[in-house]
Design an enzyme around this catalytic site. Structure first.
Site, PDB file in Angstrom:
ATOM      1  N   ASP A   1       0.828  -1.199   0.000  1.00 22.53           N
ATOM      2  CA  ASP A   1       0.000   0.000   0.000  1.00 22.53           C
ATOM      3  C   ASP A   1       0.868   1.257   0.000  1.00 22.53           C
ATOM      4  OD1 ASP A   1      -1.978   1.848   0.279  1.00 22.53           O
ATOM      5  OD2 ASP A   1      -2.526   1.316   2.324  1.00 22.53           O
TER       6      ASP A   1
ATOM      7  N   ASP B   1      -1.805   5.998  -6.240  1.00 15.24           N
ATOM      8  CA  ASP B   1      -2.102   5.128  -5.107  1.00 15.24           C
ATOM      9  C   ASP B   1      -2.218   3.683  -5.581  1.00 15.24           C
ATOM     10  OD1 ASP B   1      -2.871   4.279  -2.560  1.00 15.24           O
ATOM     11  OD2 ASP B   1      -4.990   4.606  -2.979  1.00 15.24           O
TER      12      ASP B   1
END
Ligand SMILES: *[C@@H]1O[C@H](CO)[C@@H](O)[C@H](O)[C@H]1NC(C)=O
Length: 492
Positions: A167, A370
């Site tokens: 992440d 992201d």
């Protein structure tokens, strides 16, 4: 099989239309520079088989994973819910069924809401572990729902293997830990047991590392009676991890070992983490794995996300020396305090034609890249231009109802292949990135496909270049140098 090609017949017709009105120009210049003359007016398409949008039932790893340009510190990236994460080492992976796409997309919206809340910084509430109060944000998860790509690392002595969600939108790495004082969800790997590791230690409350948790998680750390530092991180939608802040040996590869890696040893964990053992934080903050391994890897990493869950990609820490076809756009650094990676979108092209969107539209909310957001979000003004241009070029197909956050959908029953316009993004520094077809349309079940983008509700919300649009690209984070690179064909 995916066939990626220009639609030559249409290109030729358009070329002839234009060339008849500027015949002299074309005939004199064409010999020298016919490619660029045609490039100005051609429309670009991808033609692909609809079945190529769906994952196969068997895993076909990307062939270039073990290529010569990879380092020791290259980890294989798998999709959490595909056949590649169900190998012989992970026989239990199939025990819980993968989530429906509609669930993934509603979680995706929760993540996007949390990203916006976090950027706008809002209020906190309280949660508890073992009678100790730990502040946890409700409106602003400092870290954000689960992404869907995993890598496998080793932790402890002797080393135990853990599959973690990777992440780029969060910093703290954590894994579920025995004795699971309050609760652990079901995971694929055996749950990490600190008492089996000779190199494990707790971080104490008065250590400087403990106070770094505030920046990394958005929550002040807690403290047990035995003076062990307690972290808490909330992801929204009742997803969270709370536990002891710890140190242990992290093994990336046999010769890539980090003593005293700081991570969360989760004693109360719940939420959208699938069967993974936890989360690997690749954000910009001090506690991220990128910062903790900066001495060795120089805050440099790259990855490629595979086009479907039946293929594999890679995550490489450190420079590979292979950036020939990689073009770099500067990170936007006026957001230093944040763990997010901000970049600038300058324009978007559909079918080779730049959309008429004022540059200020992308500036209002800024844009992050992201790894955990599935569908890219762009300002509503830009989305309506994108969707409008896409619809024009897809006019021969029958429209279908919206699906969750996706509103530009088609019914392809009766077709085995589909021809979609190319989509490219131009980032700051004139870096043009052509998206893989798997980042342009998404199959939402049956014969329905949708444009794989969504508009934000407000032009002031942050834009997000999400993981569907990053598929097959080599994405290079030169965090120390302040640049983000994009290359083509990083994996399949
Ligand atoms: C870590 O701290 C917890 C809580 O204070 C304690 O139960 C545990 O025994 C400690 N572990 C070690 C190895 O010190």
């Amino acid at each position: 099989m995916m066939a990626c090609s220009l639609n030559y017949s249409l290109m030729v017709i358009i070329f002839l239309l234009y060339s008849s009105s500027s015949l002299l120009f074309i005939s004199s210049e064409a010999r020298k520079d016919s490619a660029s003359a045609a490039a100005a007016i051609e429309i670009h398409y991808h033609t692909l088989e609809i079945s190529s949008l769906l994952p196969a039932s068997v895993c076909t790893p990307s062939t270039n994973f073990k290529g010569s340009n990879k380092r020791q510190s290259t980890l294989e990236v798998l999709h959490q819910h595909g056949p590649c994460s169900r190998g012989p080492n992970n026989p239990s992976a199939a025990t819980s069924p993968p989530p429906l796409l509609s669930e993934i997309l509603s979680h995706d919206q929760i993540r996007v809401d949390k990203i916006n809340a976090r950027i706008k910084q809002t209020s906190y509430t309280k949660n508890q572990i073992k009678g100790k109060k730990v502040n946890l944000p409700v409106q602003s998860g400092r870290s954000l729902g689960s992404g869907n790509y995993i890598v496998t690392l080793g932790l402890g002595t002797p080393q135990k293997t853990l599959s973690l969600i990777f992440d780029t939108g969060s910093d703290l790495t954590w894994t579920q830990c025995q004795p699971c004082v309050k609760s652990c969800y079901q995971q694929q790997d055996p749950i990490f047991n600190p008492s089996d590791s000779t190199s494990y230690s707790n971080v104490s409350c008065n250590s400087p590392q403990c106070s770094q948790l505030s920046a990394a998680t958005g929550n002040s750390p807690g403290c047990t009676n035995a003076a062990t530092c307690v972290y808490g991180i909330q992801y929204g939608d009742q997803s969270f991890s709370v536990g002891f802040f710890s140190k242990d040996k992290l093994t990336i590869a046999p010769n890539e070992v980090f003593q005293d890696f700081l991570f969360g040893c989760g004693q109360n964990n719940q939420g959208l983490f699938g069967n993974t053992a936890g989360l690997l934080g690749l954000g910009r903050d001090k506690l991220s794995i990128i910062s903790q391994t900066a001495q060795k890897y120089g805050k440099y990493f790259s990855y490629c996300l595979p086009s479907t869950s039946s293929s594999t990609g890679h995550l490489t820490l450190g420079k590979t020396g292979n950036s020939r076809n990689v073009k770099f756009t500067p990170f936007v650094t006026n957001q230093q305090g944040s763990s997010f990676y901000f970049i600038n979108i300058v324009s978007i092209s559909v079918g080779g034609r730049q959309l008429a969107i004022s540059g200020s539209v992308f500036k209002a909310g800024g844009t992050i890249i992201d790894s955990g957001t599935v569908i890219s979000r762009i300002p509503p003004t830009a989305y309506s231009a994108l969707s409008g241009a896409f619809k024009k070029m897809m006019a021969k197909y029958k429209r279908a109802p919206a699906y969750s956050i996706l509103d530009t959908c088609y019914d392809l029953s009766g077709y085995t292949s589909v021809t979609v316009p190319t989509v490219s993004f131009t980032f700051g520094g004139n870096v043009r990135v052509d998206l893989d077809p798997s980042g342009i349309i998404v199959a939402v079940g049956g014969t329905r496909v949708c444009l794989a983008f969504a508009g934000n509700s407000d032009d002031g919300d942050v834009g997000i270049f999400g993981n569907s649009q990053q598929k097959t690209l080599e994405v290079v984070y030169d965090v120390a140098g302040g640049n983000l690179g994009f290359g083509s064909a990083g994996c399949k």
